[in-house]
Each structure stands twice: as C-alpha cells, then as structure tokens.
Design a protein around this motif. Structure first.
Motif, mmCIF file in Angstrom:
data_model
loop_
_atom_site.group_PDB
_atom_site.id
_atom_site.type_symbol
_atom_site.label_atom_id
_atom_site.label_comp_id
_atom_site.label_asym_id
_atom_site.label_seq_id
_atom_site.Cartn_x
_atom_site.Cartn_y
_atom_site.Cartn_z
ATOM 1 N N LEU A 88 4.681 1.793 9.689
ATOM 2 C CA LEU A 88 3.887 2.813 8.822
ATOM 3 C C LEU A 88 3.091 2.320 9.247
ATOM 4 O O LEU A 88 2.179 2.070 8.689
ATOM 5 N N GLU A 89 1.932 3.286 9.857
ATOM 6 C CA GLU A 89 0.415 3.446 10.222
ATOM 7 C C GLU A 89 -0.583 4.474 8.819
ATOM 8 O O GLU A 89 -0.347 5.655 9.672
ATOM 9 N N PHE A 90 -0.826 3.911 8.076
ATOM 10 C CA PHE A 90 -1.830 4.993 7.689
ATOM 11 C C PHE A 90 -3.338 5.155 8.482
ATOM 12 O O PHE A 90 -4.279 4.102 8.556
ATOM 13 N N TRP A 91 -3.586 5.986 8.796
ATOM 14 C CA TRP A 91 -4.674 6.484 9.004
ATOM 15 C C TRP A 91 -4.882 8.135 9.289
ATOM 16 O O TRP A 91 -4.851 8.820 8.606
ATOM 17 N N GLY A 92 -5.902 8.187 9.791
ATOM 18 C CA GLY A 92 -6.948 9.586 9.365
ATOM 19 C C GLY A 92 -7.578 9.915 10.703
ATOM 20 O O GLY A 92 -8.360 9.265 11.785
ATOM 21 N N TRP A 93 -7.613 11.295 10.547
ATOM 22 C CA TRP A 93 -8.858 11.727 12.286
ATOM 23 C C TRP A 93 -10.209 11.305 11.729
ATOM 24 O O TRP A 93 -10.770 11.420 12.763
ATOM 25 N N VAL B 181 -1.155 5.650 -3.352
ATOM 26 C CA VAL B 181 -1.048 4.927 -4.434
ATOM 27 C C VAL B 181 0.619 4.035 -4.340
ATOM 28 O O VAL B 181 0.719 3.101 -4.552
ATOM 29 N N ASP B 182 1.693 4.599 -3.638
ATOM 30 C CA ASP B 182 3.218 4.203 -3.472
ATOM 31 C C ASP B 182 2.765 2.623 -3.385
ATOM 32 O O ASP B 182 3.532 2.018 -2.903
ATOM 33 N N TYR B 183 2.454 2.447 -1.903
ATOM 34 C CA TYR B 183 2.037 1.410 -1.309
ATOM 35 C C TYR B 183 0.684 0.406 -0.825
ATOM 36 O O TYR B 183 -0.103 -0.785 -0.955
ATOM 37 N N GLY B 184 -0.089 1.371 -2.304
ATOM 38 C CA GLY B 184 -1.611 0.225 -2.784
ATOM 39 C C GLY B 184 -2.501 0.469 -1.480
ATOM 40 O O GLY B 184 -2.456 -0.559 -1.176
ATOM 41 N N ILE B 185 -3.213 1.709 -0.452
ATOM 42 C CA ILE B 185 -3.630 1.652 0.269
ATOM 43 C C ILE B 185 -4.825 1.881 0.736
ATOM 44 O O ILE B 185 -5.201 3.162 -0.726
ATOM 45 N N ASN B 186 -5.783 1.196 0.430
ATOM 46 C CA ASN B 186 -7.101 1.753 0.304
ATOM 47 C C ASN B 186 -8.137 1.379 0.795
ATOM 48 O O ASN B 186 -9.456 1.447 1.244
ATOM 49 N N SER B 187 -7.626 1.506 1.952
ATOM 50 C CA SER B 187 -8.521 0.961 3.295
ATOM 51 C C SER B 187 -7.622 1.290 5.303
ATOM 52 O O SER B 187 -6.643 0.989 5.032
ATOM 53 N N PHE B 188 -8.857 1.689 5.457
ATOM 54 C CA PHE B 188 -8.057 2.979 7.340
ATOM 55 C C PHE B 188 -8.856 1.843 8.644
ATOM 56 O O PHE B 188 -10.031 2.414 8.128
ATOM 57 N N SER C 168 -4.125 0.720 8.239
ATOM 58 C CA SER C 168 -3.781 0.036 7.150
ATOM 59 C C SER C 168 -2.254 0.105 8.164
ATOM 60 O O SER C 168 -1.394 1.038 8.117
ATOM 61 N N THR C 169 -1.300 -0.795 8.580
ATOM 62 C CA THR C 169 -0.109 -0.958 9.046
ATOM 63 C C THR C 169 0.694 -2.017 8.193
ATOM 64 O O THR C 169 0.679 -3.566 7.772
ATOM 65 N N LEU D 122 -2.724 -5.272 14.202
ATOM 66 C CA LEU D 122 -2.734 -5.420 14.940
ATOM 67 C C LEU D 122 -3.108 -6.382 16.768
ATOM 68 O O LEU D 122 -3.002 -6.311 16.988
ATOM 69 N N ARG D 123 -4.103 -5.984 15.823
ATOM 70 C CA ARG D 123 -5.579 -6.618 16.621
ATOM 71 C C ARG D 123 -5.401 -8.468 16.925
ATOM 72 O O ARG D 123 -6.176 -8.845 17.390
#
Length: 391
Positions: free
Chosen positions: A254-259, A350-357, A359-360, A375-376
C-alpha cells in the motif's frame, strides 16, 4: 512550496519528510531585485541589533546542555547590518514568517508578516531575550509493545505558521522563543502527532511544557494483525474497486502518496516501477492510496489526477504511467486518536496511522501487516524480496 500552512492540518506532513510540492523541487534562482520587504531589528531599548540571523527556515539540530545547539537558517540565510536592517528581495526565499535570532546576545524575534495590511518600511521588530522551552514526549503504547519511541521531531508555530523546527534532540524537544502564544507540535516515525499551546511571559527564561503521552502509529499496533480494508474512496484508477481480502496469497504494497508530494513523485513512485518490473502480478500486488495534502489539493476524479500528472509522466517518469490500482481518497479532517486534534487528512491515514509521505505499508500473503518499509533502503528492499519469495 506550500508556504502558508495551518499547523493543525498539514504541518506534520511537512515535518516528517520535508514534503514539498512536486513543482517546487527545483527552485530557480531569482535575479537581484528591489527589496519587497525591509525589516529593522531592535532591542528592548530601541537600539539596532546587528548580526542577527534569519532565513527561510530556523532549525536546531541536537542539544547539549554545555555546548548548546547547532543552528541552521538554511541556504537562504540573511544577517542584519549595522543598522539592524534586513532586506528581502526574492519572494521564493520568503515564507511570510520572520524568525530572527542573535546568537551572542540570545535575542529572538518572531513575526508573521505576509498578512500585514500595511507595511511601513522598514518594519520594526523588537527582539527579546529568548525563553528556552523544553517539551518531553513519551509513548506508553510503544512501551507496551516493546518498541522504542525513537527520534522525535518538533516545530513551534505562531499565528498559524511555523517559526522554528527541532531535530535530533531525542525525546525532549527544545525551542527558543520570545514572549507570546505558540503552538508546539511533536511527531516521529513511530508516534502519532501531538500538539500543545503555550504562553510565554515577558522576562521568562525557562518554560517546562511538561510530558505528553503520544499514541503509537496505528500500523505499529497492527503489525501481525489483519490489514484494514480500503475505504472512503471517491474513484479508482486502473480498474474496479480492490479489497485487501481478495488479495490473499499475494504480498501487497500500500503506497500512501499524493500528486502534490515531491518525494512521492521523484522517489516513491519510481521505486514502485522497479519493484513492479521485478515481480509478477501473481506474486505482488501494488495499490496506490492517493491522499490529499489539504482541501485545496484534493482531486475529485481520475481525469483531474491524470491532468495533474501530465508533465510528471513526461519529465520525471520517462513516459511511464501508474500501471497499478490507485484509490482516490476523500479529504477529511479527522482525529488520529479520540480526544486529539483533527489533523489527519483522510480516513485511510487514520486507519493506518499515516502522517508522512510517501509511506509504504507491506502486507503478507495472509493479509496481515508486516510493517512500514522504505524501498530506497537496501535492507527493506531485501526484506520485501525475501517476503515475496517465501511461498
């Protein structure tokens, strides 16, 4: 770069990964021009303060009670002259927030200037003796699962704009501020963001902001447990809706990202291209979780997302496109934990606790969360390959 920010909504994103807009990764150097803002720094007696430093950012890195801290005002640092004057000539090197400090005299001034309706030049700012603020962050949840809190990063903000950053000082954050009202934010790789408002009185030299208990990141608590399903999606790119439960038997990324996210565009997605070319779709499933940065950055359709990525595909991805499913999540102001501030930008965050991008999050063949990978980093890439090879 997203220069004017509200700390309660998006400051954390910038804090953890120094996220910048994809369009702003390479800032062009502007020619010398007429100053658009001139300030004069004076002390409490009204005398000019020469040699004070300011810049696009004010960062302290590390803290030693005997040797103090390592200050950094960035590559756009400016110093006041003998009359206390600092001239700002390039808008690209100006955030709208002035944080100025005189190292030897331990004087500071903080002022948001971009919202001032009238700007008489020079704008006179009074520098006051700095107050050393300390704020300790702990996490009982991490202790319960045997995890360390790790490095905590922090920021202080005035008038809804960041004025000072704090890195690499362990679990105790340090700030050096003048009298006034400030918002403090703390976050880290393993903890959810916490926030506190303080008021510093004139003449106050030390301020103990106490101890705050931060929740562990949700993905840490979920390690070894079933991954939450993908929800609150506006639209799917590259196919019909995907459920994690349907992907049992495959390793899932699951890759959390944005344009809007420079590191996502320049590093995160290209790493996924490499992994996708190495393994078949029968072994590995990649799902992009497109997350808004803020309300103004939300894309509401795949057509809009494709338009945002037109130049990226051509100039950065060498003509490649996202060949895996992408979930377009809705922008929502939500709490990471009950009673907390609404600083999350989507339900999936919220469901995964993601606040940085970017995030894999990696999920094993049984549908359980393995953890957060980078992955880097070679070790994480090797762990992923080993996980995929294990049948």
């Amino acid at each position: 770069m997203r220069l004017v920010i509200q700390t309660k909504i998006v400051a954390i994103t910038l804090l953890l990964l120094n996220v910048v807009h994809a369009d702003d990764v390479n800032i062009k150097k502007s020619p010398e021009s007429k100053p658009f803002l001139t300030i004069q720094l004076v002390d409490e007696r009204g005398k000019p303060v020469a040699g004070a430093q300011t810049g696009m950012s004010a960062i302290i890195k590390g803290y030693d009670s005997e040797n103090g801290v390592d200050w950094n005002f960035g590559k756009f640092e400016l110093k006041s002259d003998s009359d206390g004057i600092i001239q700002f000539r390039d808008p690209d090197k100006y955030r709208g927030m002035i944080y100025a400090r005189h190292a030897e005299r331990c004087l500071v001034a903080v002022k948001r200037t971009d919202l001032l309706k009238t700007k008489e030049l020079p704008l006179v700012l009074t520098m006051y003796p700095e107050c050393h603020v300390t704020w300790r962050i702990k996490s009982n949840q991490l202790n319960q699962v045997g995890k360390k809190i790790g490095q905590v990063r922090g920021l202080s903000a005035s008038e809804d704009m960041i004025c000072q950053w704090c890195y690499e000082t362990g679990s105790t954050l340090h700030f050096f501020l003048p009298p006034g009202r400030f918002t403090l934010v703390g976050a880290g790789e393993n903890i959810s963001p916490v926030e506190k408002t303080i008021v510093i009185n004139k003449g106050q030299e030390e301020f103990d902001a106490g101890i705050t208990d931060a929740n562990a990141k949700k993905w840490i608590i979920l390690e070894g447990k079933p991954a939450p399903e993908i929800t609150d999606v506006r639209e799917w790119k590259n196919g019909s809706p995907v459920k994690i439960s349907q992907l049992r038997g495959k390793v899932v990324i699951l890759e959390f990202w944005g344009w809007w996210c420079g590191p996502c565009i320049y590093y995160g997605i290209p790493e996924l291209f490499k992994i996708r070319d190495e393994f078949s779709s029968e072994e590995l499933a990649i799902i992009g979780i497109h997350t808004p940065y803020g309300e103004s950055d939300e894309v509401t359709s795949i057509k809009e997302l494709n338009a945002k990525l037109t130049q990226v595909r051509k100039n950065v991805w060498n003509g490649k496109d996202l060949g895996f499913p992408v979930a377009l999540t809705r922008f929502r102001k939500l709490q990471y934990s009950p009673g907390g501030e609404p600083i999350a930008n989507s339900k999936m965050s919220v469901d995964y606790g993601i606040n940085s991008f970017p995030s894999t999050i990696v999920i094993d063949r049984k549908g359980n969360i393995v953890g957060k990978f980078s992955l880097r980093v070679k070790n994480d890439r090797d762990k992923l390959r080993q996980l995929i090879k294990e049948k």
